[in-house]
Design an enzyme around this catalytic site. Structure first.
Site, PDB file in Angstrom:
ATOM      1  N   CYS A 124       0.830  -1.202   0.000  1.00 54.31           N
ATOM      2  CA  CYS A 124       0.000   0.000   0.000  1.00 54.31           C
ATOM      3  C   CYS A 124       0.866   1.254   0.000  1.00 54.31           C
ATOM      4  O   CYS A 124       0.474   2.297  -0.538  1.00 54.31           O
ATOM      5  CB  CYS A 124      -0.962   0.003   1.183  1.00 54.31           C
ATOM      6  SG  CYS A 124      -0.177  -0.098   2.801  1.00 54.31           S
ATOM      7  N   HIS A 136      -1.469   1.733   7.432  1.00 53.19           N
ATOM      8  CA  HIS A 136      -1.979   1.564   6.070  1.00 53.19           C
ATOM      9  C   HIS A 136      -1.871   2.885   5.321  1.00 53.19           C
ATOM     10  O   HIS A 136      -2.134   3.955   5.883  1.00 53.19           O
ATOM     11  CB  HIS A 136      -3.431   1.094   6.116  1.00 53.19           C
ATOM     12  CG  HIS A 136      -4.046   0.876   4.766  1.00 53.19           C
ATOM     13  ND1 HIS A 136      -3.522  -0.027   3.861  1.00 53.19           N
ATOM     14  CD2 HIS A 136      -5.131   1.433   4.163  1.00 53.19           C
ATOM     15  CE1 HIS A 136      -4.258  -0.010   2.766  1.00 53.19           C
ATOM     16  NE2 HIS A 136      -5.229   0.870   2.919  1.00 53.19           N
TER      17      HIS A 136
END
Length: 933
Positions: A334, A873
């Protein structure tokens, strides 16, 4: 061989060790140095938990001054009142906190898996095989976690230990069974075939193996020396096994829709590389290209892969807009997806890479990637702008990235800013229009006008560096150094591609600490206080003292509790608070100042179902929070220990159970705290497997000497004398009877330092402005002791005063908000909300070069980081300029987002584009009408 436990306290203070701490330190250092001299592929290294290894380092005195845990360990003791501090010897090697199997060491080696997302230095350390063998010989324990060293990179080779081998899921089409294959990323496809065939009992000439990413056949794998990494296989992906007739050639591939097609090997064209043609998208950009590759060049590898779930040569469906494709997560990628979405939505780069840029590919630059990185990025950008809303799996790009930047290989989470920095630099070198860089000798400013020196430095820079990245992304700042001794001034003008802005240090952190009474004057209470995030333990102690109404004759002793034991004492005032993680359990003990510095008594708690003959063994369960107090003046005796334990435990006594306290047998020792009841009898040694009477008190809790690991036990008598100034450790055995008399719940379930949520919140009450971050970046400051400047006048290295100023700003400016702070073992994140403008960011006042231009910028992309470290994230926000609308890019998922919602405390990288037309309103958030070039 069983190693005697050094932490066990003999009556005469003697202990038996195979090596002294100094000898262990020397042996390990020698083995490490020998390993460094003999680096080669295949060398074995072992993963060890940092938590255990730090205890060993403190024990042997390794790097004590640099240890962020503190200069004094949790297991230190003062010997005879001397100032020297000696840490206790650690117990067996314990890797249970870094493996998924926990403390189960009986499972097979290949079944033991490391927890994902571990960080080297913070969670684990790597030691050479020789060091592991010595440590295991001295301490036993485990489990052993061997890993091999591999050689990574193409043009920039480096050795690395493959901590996380590639994990592939093998699907056998014959019976639909599934198996797990562990293999090195550097292993050849031939080795993969051997593993698969041996596991599934199939002859190699009858086995066909497919790259089965996302349950689709993307290409057949053939026995070769090509590595599995070069074949673009990803962590946790599927591979498919089929059995075929051994005489069948089986050289077939399939496209992403499952249609079979022949894989024909084409001879590269002899013409130069061209990137042109292709269908036209709705916005007028070219969406496809053909490539005629250099003969014999490595550029031909990997560019024709049909492995991304999308055919780049197909045109976008009618009516669909480009730039709205997501990027599939290939396993903790990510960070890469976030940075890539910001770059592929940078208007000048989109325009550049959708045109024919073949003439600017530099295959000869030794600082570049021979053009391969630029081609891989350009190919990916075209796919993203021509695929409509189909998510792309950037496997080919990640493969190139891993080859040329080994630091991003593997499947751990990385930093999107670090990737951005590498990518911008790599793209620049691959597209550098300068084929032969001239040698240019830099001149000192020597009092010349800034304009003259700046222009000269920029000409020199452009003579060696000339690319679209320089044209669009590079600015220039003025760096001034002043010698603190002779006042020599040195001025240089240096290029930059992004600005890393520090966050001002006025940011607070809520910390919860449970305060215990070290004198038995009250029950423990948790206190939540607010302190500076970059503060020190002295700040936490001051805030705690105010919260708990600490008296003038009292002190607080801070400690970390881990697994029902005291892991470390935070007794260094300048210990940085970033060394305390949010998920740790911190306690404080209120101690009378007059008692501090004497013999420390640590009381552990052990649960026994009933009295047994093996109470001197370590089978019982440790529970609760250890209690700490200090004994009186002089040489303490066993009676003094009993009295102190009784006093400290007295607040936990249940009022309604006081009548039952006199029912117990006379083999207990604890009382209601009266000293006269502590002097009637001695603790007797154990004979014939029975517990002899320990005192005439009214409780049956057994009190035993133990070590810091609560693994060895020894009875003592009331007249036993102990050396003053030591740390004495005892354990209390609790049974159901003691549970009736004392409330042990106060010893259990102490709160964590901070219960952090995963979602980034708009904490505007702590908001700081982007301009204040920029002011902090431009603030005058002394260089660090590790970054000394050589003064040409003094002929010495000096800690000069440094001042940065912005001289020239680029068309695209990237602000990196420095949310992460680093220590030797620790990495911390600052979640403070930074209030940044979306429109009309006017930087004119910061630009020293008064050329009459205005520098007003518009935000067009953001790289976000949510959550904590290791488990965080990354996502991105990007604006499609043509439709003046923002979108949220969360890996594969793309969705529209309101402009009012893009400002959060997760913002990490801010991408701004210069506004060429003059805005008609004053700086602020009001106008959306100006145009962007």
């Amino acid at each position: 061989m069983t190693i005697p436990d050094s932490g066990f306290m003999m009556e005469n203070g003697a202990s038996c060790l195979p090596c002294t701490p100094e000898e262990e330190k020397k042996i390990v250092n020698d083995l490490r140095n020998e390993s460094e001299r003999n680096l080669k592929e295949g060398n074995l290294y072992f993963v060890i938990s940092s938590r255990w290894f730090r205890r060993w380092e403190r024990y042997v005195g390794m790097d004590a001054d640099e240890n962020v845990i503190g200069n004094q360990s949790s297991d230190s003791r003062h010997l005879n009142g001397a100032s020297s501090v000696v840490a206790e010897r650690p117990g067996p090697i314990d890797n249970s906190d870094i493996v998924q199997n926990g403390s189960d060491c009986d499972c097979k080696e290949n079944e033991i898996q490391l927890r994902r997302m571990l960080m080297e230095g913070q969670d684990y350390v790597l030691v050479p095989q020789g060091v592991w063998e010595k440590l295991h010989e001295w301490y036993k324990g485990g489990p052993a976690l061997p890993r091999k060293m591999i050689l990574q990179g193409v043009y920039h080779r480096k050795f690395d230990v493959e901590v996380y081998p590639l994990r592939l899921k093998l699907i056998d089409s014959r019976d639909e069974s599934q198996s797990i294959i562990w293999i090195s990323r550097k292993a050849s496809v031939a080795v993969l075939f051997q593993k698969v065939c041996a596991l599934r009992g199939i002859e190699q000439d009858k086995a066909r193996i497919w790259d089965y990413f996302n349950k689709q056949k993307h290409g057949q794998l053939f026995v070769s020396n090509k590595s599995v990494e070069e074949s673009n296989l990803q962590m946790d992906q599927d591979i498919l096994l089929e059995q075929v007739d051994g005489h069948h050639s089986s050289r077939f591939g399939m496209d992403s829709t499952g249609n079979e097609l022949a894989l024909v090997s084409l001879e590269p064209s002899r013409s130069s590389l061209t990137i042109a043609g292709g269908p036209t998208m709705s916005n007028g950009h070219s969406s496809g290209y053909r490539s005629n590759l250099y003969p014999g060049s490595s550029l031909s590898s990997g560019l024709n892969d049909i492995d991304d779930g999308f055919d780049a040569y197909n045109s976008v469906r009618k009516g669909e807009k480009g730039g709205l494709a997501g990027l599939q997560n290939l396993g903790n990628t990510c960070f890469m997806n976030s940075a890539l979405q910001c770059l592929v939505h940078t208007p000048p780069l989109v325009e550049y890479f959708l045109k024919d840029y073949s003439d600017e590919i530099n295959t000869e630059n030794p600082l570049g990637m021979h053009g391969e990185l630029a081609l891989a990025f350009g190919e990916l950008l075209r796919k993203l702008w021509s695929s409509g809303r189909i998510a792309i799996a950037p496997r080919a790009f990640k493969g190139k990235l891993a080859r040329f930047a080994p630091q991003f290989s593997g499947y751990n989470q990385h930093d999107s800013q670090e990737l951005l920095a590498f990518l911008l630099d790599g793209l620049h070198e691959d597209l550098n229009r300068v084929k032969q860089k001239p040698y240019i000798e830099m001149k000192d400013s020597d009092g010349r006008p800034d304009e003259e020196v700046a222009a000269e430095c920029w000409r020199n820079h452009k003579a060696r560096n000339d690319s679209v990245i320089v044209d669009v992304c590079q600015g220039q700042y003025k760096s001034t150094l002043v010698c603190p001794v002779c006042s020599k001034i040195s001025i240089t003008f240096d290029p930059f591609m992004y600005l890393s802005l520090p966050l001002p240090s006025t940011i607070t952190r809520a910390m919860t600490v449970t305060v215990f009474s070290g004198d038995g004057n009250g029950l423990p209470l948790p206190y939540t206080v607010s302190v500076l995030k970059n503060g020190f333990c002295k700040d936490l102690l001051l805030a705690l003292g105010t919260a708990c109404c600490l008296k003038s004759d009292e002190n607080l002793l801070l400690a970390e509790v881990y697994e029902n034991k005291i892991y470390r004492y935070l007794d260094t005032p300048l210990e940085p608070l970033i060394s305390i993680k949010d998920d740790e359990h911190i306690v404080a003990f209120r101690i009378q100042k007059k008692g501090m510095g004497k013999t420390k008594l640590v009381i552990f708690h052990r649960w026994q179902e009933k009295s047994t003959s093996d109470y001197l063994k370590s089978g019982a369960e440790i529970f609760g929070t250890p209690l700490v107090t200090y004994l009186g003046e002089g040489q303490p005796s066993g009676a003094d220990i009993e009295t102190a334990v009784s006093k400290v435990l007295s607040p936990f006594k249940r009022m309604y159970s006081s009548a039952k306290a006199h029912i117990g047998k006379e083999n207990g020792f604890l009382s209601d705290g009266l000293d006269e009841q502590c002097s009637s009898s001695d603790v007797q040694p154990v004979e014939n497997g029975e517990r002899e009477g320990t005192s005439s008190m009214d409780l049956s809790i057994l009190l035993l000497l133990t070590d810091d690991r609560v693994m060895n036990f020894k009875a003592f008598k009331k007249d036993t004398l102990f050396e003053s100034g030591q740390i004495i450790r005892v354990v209390l055995d609790w049974t159901e009877k003691e549970q009736e008399l004392y409330d042990a719940s106060y010893l259990k379930d102490i709160p964590e330092v901070h219960k952090a949520g995963f979602t980034a919140k708009k904490t505007r009450q702590e908001a700081i402005s982007l301009s204040s971050c920029l002011d902090a970046f431009l603030m005058e400051e002394p260089l660090g002791p590790d970054d000394m400047w050589y003064c040409p006048r003094c002929k010495e290295h000096r800690q000069a005063i440094k001042k940065l100023d912005l001289w020239m700003l680029p068309e695209i400016i990237v602000f990196h908000l420095k949310r992460f702070t680093y220590g030797r073992y620790l990495k911390n994140k600052i979640d403070t909300f930074v209030n940044f403008p979306i429109h009309n960011l006017d930087l004119s006042k910061y630009v020293m070069n008064k050329d009459g231009q205005t520098y007003v910028y518009e935000l067009y992309a953001i790289s976000n980081h949510y959550g904590g470290l290791g488990g965080g994230h990354y996502t991105a926000y990007a604006k499609l300029i043509d439709e003046n609308r923002w979108y949220h890019f969360d890996d594969s998922h793309v969705s529209p987002v309101n402009e009012s919602d893009i400002k959060t405390s997760a913002a990490y990288l801010l991408f701004y584009k210069r506004v060429r037309s003059e805005p008609k309103v004053e700086a602020g958030e009001a106008s959306h009408s100006h145009s962007i070039s």
